[in-house]
Write an enzyme that holds these catalytic residues in place. Structure first.
Site: not given
Length: 351
Positions: A202, A237-239
């Site tokens: 983030y 990957i969290k976006q």
């Protein structure tokens, strides 16, 4: 009953379901598939127990065996507050009910706090994959401050039966260098212990939000955050899904290239999300987009829209929390099933 994907997309259906990415064609990506662990991670430096943990993750739930993921995240009680997260449905103050939601909805895993998983570990660790979120923004400062600090250790996650760990870095913040170092060390330890890693990439800087746009969700800036995240050996990957582009240009910092804006992307959200995927080693590391906050009646359509964009861009799935747990369980399950239906529907193709 199958989800009416086109109906939920409404006026955007044709644009989102027929768009073809030309700047970065699909043939240039490593795409999700049933063999993703064998095709990508087998050739990596990940220890054998990590491959086993990843195979368990990719093999669980309604999306098991597809190469796509549907994860239930519940760290918002710390990141926002327990009241802001669970007042709409107080039953979910109980972590057992959150685990039941993840199981009933056929999720790939549940990602939440050390305490939330630890208090029900013997009951659920063998029923749904656990991902322990290691750090959080302690949102009980006055005035408000924003900094991800470690709440848990990798050893604790391993001891309670988790097969993965997650962490957040606020790229662009004053504390990002320290967070990066802490997360890098934690991820290395996780891999040594056989756990896979998920990084919330983030952006956090007041200067990124101007009177004209919020560049916290710019494709170029979030793409670079992803590109830093994968070099820390995040396995996922969290976006947040991008909503605009040109953050580097508008803010006048960093380095970029005109080709990013003139040839490699367009204003179409699928192209913008593809730029995020490309920055994840061309898709070798899976991109899961955030489901975002709950806004009520429009949540189902918005969640399906986000899923369509992610899948068609070459992403690996969604991590949907508040839209699911801030409503009765049956409705939350139905919403998660609708999201999963997008990834199960062969007519929703890679753009």
């Amino acid at each position: 009953m199958a989800t009416d994907i086109a109906g939920l997309l409404g006026d955007e259906a044709e644009e989102l379901l027929t768009h073809e990415c030309k700047g970065v064609p699909r043939d240039e990506l490593v795409l999700p598939g049933p063999d993703i662990v064998d095709r990508v991670f087998r050739d990596s430096d990940r220890p054998v127990p990590v491959l086993r943990s990843l195979a368990t993750l990719y093999g669980t739930g309604r999306l098991g065996g597809t190469g796509y993921l549907s994860i239930l995240p519940v760290d918002q009680g710390i990141e926002h507050s327990g009241a802001a997260s669970f007042a709409k449905n107080p039953a979910y103050f109980d972590p057992a009910n959150l685990c039941e939601l993840a199981i009933e909805a056929g999720c790939s895993a549940i990602a939440t706090t050390l305490g939330g998983l630890g208090v029900v570990a013997r009951r659920y660790a063998h029923k749904i994959p656990f991902i322990v979120k290691l750090n959080h923004n302690d949102f009980l400062h006055y005035p408000n401050t924003y900094d991800q600090v470690m709440f848990a250790q990798v050893a604790q996650a391993a001891d309670l039966g988790a097969i993965g760990v997650g962490a957040t870095i606020y790229f662009g913040s004053e504390q990002s260098d320290r967070q990066l170092q802490e997360v890098s060390a934690a991820f290395a330890e996780a891999h040594r212990r056989g756990l896979f890693t998920v990084l919330w990439c983030y952006l956090r800087n007041p200067a990124f939000k101007t009177k004209d746009a919020d560049y916290h969700v710019a494709a170029d800036l979030t793409g670079q955050a992803n590109h830093i995240g994968v070099t820390l050996e995040a396995d996922l990957i969290k976006q947040k899904q991008p909503e605009n582009n040109g953050g580097y240009v508008a803010l006048g910092f960093g380095r970029t290239d005109p080709l990013v804006y003139d040839q490699l992307t367009t204003a179409n959200p699928i192209d913008l999300t593809r730029w995020q995927v490309l920055n994840c080693y061309a898709g070798r590391i899976g991109l899961i987009n955030s489901g975002g906050e709950s806004r009520g009646a429009g949540d189902l359509a918005q969640a399906v829209r986000t899923a369509v964009i992610n899948k068609r861009a070459g992403g690996t799935g969604l991590i949907v929390g508040r839209k699911a747990f801030q409503r009765p369980m049956a409705e939350g399950v139905a919403l998660l099933h609708a999201v999963q239906d997008v990834f199960l529907d062969p007519s929703v193709t890679i753009a």
